[in-house]
Every structure is written in C-alpha cells, then in structure tokens.
Design a protein around this motif. Sequence first.
Motif, PDB file in Angstrom:
ATOM      1  N   MET A   2      43.961  34.068  41.181  1.00 34.16           N
ATOM      2  CA  MET A   2      44.760  33.875  41.274  1.00 34.16           C
ATOM      3  C   MET A   2      44.290  34.901  41.308  1.00 34.16           C
ATOM      4  SD  MET A   2      45.731  34.625  41.927  1.00 34.16           S
ATOM      5  CE  MET A   2      45.860  35.232  42.401  1.00 34.16           C
ATOM      6  N   LEU A   3      42.669  31.837  37.736  1.00 36.52           N
ATOM      7  CA  LEU A   3      43.138  33.093  38.332  1.00 36.52           C
ATOM      8  C   LEU A   3      42.113  34.179  38.161  1.00 36.52           C
ATOM      9  CD1 LEU A   3      45.231  35.088  39.364  1.00 36.52           C
ATOM     10  CD2 LEU A   3      46.131  35.166  37.094  1.00 36.52           C
ATOM     11  N   ILE A  55      46.618  34.457  47.380  1.00 39.69           N
ATOM     12  CA  ILE A  55      45.622  34.488  48.440  1.00 39.69           C
ATOM     13  C   ILE A  55      44.347  34.089  47.711  1.00 39.69           C
ATOM     14  CG2 ILE A  55      44.399  35.865  50.148  1.00 39.69           C
ATOM     15  CD1 ILE A  55      46.778  37.737  50.275  1.00 39.69           C
ATOM     16  N   PRO A  56      43.970  32.826  47.806  1.00 38.93           N
ATOM     17  CA  PRO A  56      42.966  32.303  46.877  1.00 38.93           C
ATOM     18  C   PRO A  56      41.540  32.640  47.245  1.00 38.93           C
ATOM     19  CG  PRO A  56      43.667  30.582  48.377  1.00 38.93           C
ATOM     20  CD  PRO A  56      44.496  31.808  48.705  1.00 38.93           C
ATOM     21  N   ALA A 143      42.056  41.578  49.657  1.00 35.80           N
ATOM     22  CA  ALA A 143      41.527  40.296  50.116  1.00 35.80           C
ATOM     23  C   ALA A 143      42.063  39.132  49.295  1.00 35.80           C
ATOM     24  CB  ALA A 143      40.004  40.309  50.064  1.00 35.80           C
ATOM     25  N   PHE A 144      42.391  39.372  48.017  1.00 35.72           N
ATOM     26  CA  PHE A 144      42.855  38.320  47.128  1.00 35.72           C
ATOM     27  C   PHE A 144      44.040  38.831  46.313  1.00 35.72           C
ATOM     28  CE2 PHE A 144      38.235  37.946  47.660  1.00 35.72           C
ATOM     29  CZ  PHE A 144      38.175  36.731  48.321  1.00 35.72           C
ATOM     30  N   ALA A 145      44.956  37.927  45.989  1.00 37.93           N
ATOM     31  CA  ALA A 145      46.146  38.320  45.231  1.00 37.93           C
ATOM     32  C   ALA A 145      46.750  37.090  44.564  1.00 37.93           C
ATOM     33  CB  ALA A 145      47.171  38.980  46.152  1.00 37.93           C
ATOM     34  N   TRP A 146      47.513  37.340  43.472  1.00 38.09           N
ATOM     35  CA  TRP A 146      48.121  36.259  42.711  1.00 38.09           C
ATOM     36  C   TRP A 146      49.534  36.647  42.301  1.00 38.09           C
ATOM     37  CZ3 TRP A 146      43.333  38.278  42.338  1.00 38.09           C
ATOM     38  CH2 TRP A 146      42.250  37.427  42.625  1.00 38.09           C
ATOM     39  N   THR A 173      50.834  38.641  54.185  1.00 40.45           N
ATOM     40  CA  THR A 173      51.567  37.650  53.377  1.00 40.45           C
ATOM     41  C   THR A 173      51.460  36.242  53.953  1.00 40.45           C
ATOM     42  OG1 THR A 173      53.630  38.206  54.521  1.00 40.45           O
ATOM     43  CG2 THR A 173      53.165  39.359  52.446  1.00 40.45           C
ATOM     44  N   SER A 174      51.024  36.104  55.190  1.00 44.40           N
ATOM     45  CA  SER A 174      50.852  34.762  55.756  1.00 44.40           C
ATOM     46  C   SER A 174      49.707  34.012  55.081  1.00 44.40           C
ATOM     47  CB  SER A 174      50.591  34.851  57.259  1.00 44.40           C
ATOM     48  OG  SER A 174      49.313  35.396  57.532  1.00 44.40           O
ATOM     49  N   ARG A 175      48.863  34.720  54.359  1.00 42.43           N
ATOM     50  CA  ARG A 175      47.722  34.087  53.688  1.00 42.43           C
ATOM     51  C   ARG A 175      48.070  33.543  52.308  1.00 42.43           C
ATOM     52  NH1 ARG A 175      43.007  37.586  52.838  1.00 42.43           N
ATOM     53  NH2 ARG A 175      42.033  35.585  52.341  1.00 42.43           N
ATOM     54  N   PHE A 176      49.263  33.843  51.800  1.00 42.46           N
ATOM     55  CA  PHE A 176      49.628  33.324  50.479  1.00 42.46           C
ATOM     56  C   PHE A 176      49.843  31.819  50.551  1.00 42.46           C
ATOM     57  CE2 PHE A 176      50.306  37.717  49.433  1.00 42.46           C
ATOM     58  CZ  PHE A 176      50.032  37.774  48.076  1.00 42.46           C
TER      59      PHE A 176
END
Length: 198
Positions: A2-3, A55-56, A143-146, A173-176
């Motif tokens: 995330m996590l 963004i997993p 590259a990754f976010a939670w 944000t389209s990758r969330f």
Amino acid sequence: MMLIARYGVTWLMACCISACTYIPVNMNPHADAPLTPISLDLPRYMGRWYVIASIPMFDERDYVGSAALWTLRDDGDIDDAVIGRKHGFDQPETRSVFRAHPEHGAKNSVWKVRPLWPFEFIVMTVYLDPDYQYTVRVTPDKAFAWILSRRPDMPVETYQAILLKLDDMGFDTSRFRRVAQLPEPAGSAGSPGSDVVR
C-alpha cells in the motif's frame, strides 16, 4: 502505502528484477517535481490504517481487506505490519511484520523499511489531514503509493480531493486502484455511484 510490511521480500525481489518489471511511464507533467515529507506526531500516527486505494506493488494486486498496523517500539523503531486476504474475503487473513526506522530529522514521516537485512527501502508521508483520519504514503520515485484511512471507507469527495493533491505532486493518478474493504454485493454502498469508497 500500500501495505508496508508485505512489501518485504517481494520488494527485494522487485529490486532484483527491476529491469524485467514493467512500470508505466509517468506522463504527469510534474512527474519530476521533488516530494516534500510532512511533519507528523509519530505516536498519534500509530495504529491501524485501512488501504482505500493504491498504486500497488505486484504482490498487492490480488488482496482485499488490506490494512497497515504500525506499533511504536521502545527503541523508537516501528513494527510495520501488513494485513490482508489474498483473492477474496473467504480466504484466511495473512500478516507480515517488518521493522521500520523513522528518520526523526525528516519530520518522522520518512521511514527506512527493512524487509531483509541489509536491504532497506524508503517510504514517506506526503499527506495527512489535521485529524489524523486520512494519510498518503509513497515511495520517493512515485512508482508506488497508498491512500489510507482510519476507517474502512472514505467519502468520495475526500478521495477525489486526495487524488487532486497527488496529481499536483506529480503522480500518475490513473494508476490508483481501489482496495475492497467489505464483502458487499453489487448495488450496495460502496459500489460505483455511491457516496463512499470502500
């Protein structure tokens, strides 16, 4: 994010095979803008946080009911646990625990997470609401976010406002991807068009 704990060995694997792992090019015009860690009260920040969206990393994509559980240790480090159910709510809950070291000179929001000695990776907090109900944790390369919440749901307007902040920071944000937190039938609260994100 995330996590954080489940990243552990899989993060290490990702680093080792990064040349073979496809991460889409970040087309946000602010993609190269540096991220600024925010200041936080570490004891208040501890506890359970539900993963609303991310963004997993590749090992997170099949999980539901994901949550982070952070516990401050007597030595100042953090027991960093990730909880979730792989493939569905009818599956057993899994839990992985690793150690995180907060950089106190970096406002307590930059953590070095150690999945396996001597390897470490960085996760930082870039958003936290004043009431400590919503937060965003990210890797510095974006590259990754939670997106995290103290509750397993989040008002849609809050979610959209956080996405706008992340867009301004340079995230794609389209990758969330939303993370299901409750096993709800189609058409119930939390389904498309409802007023909460679950």
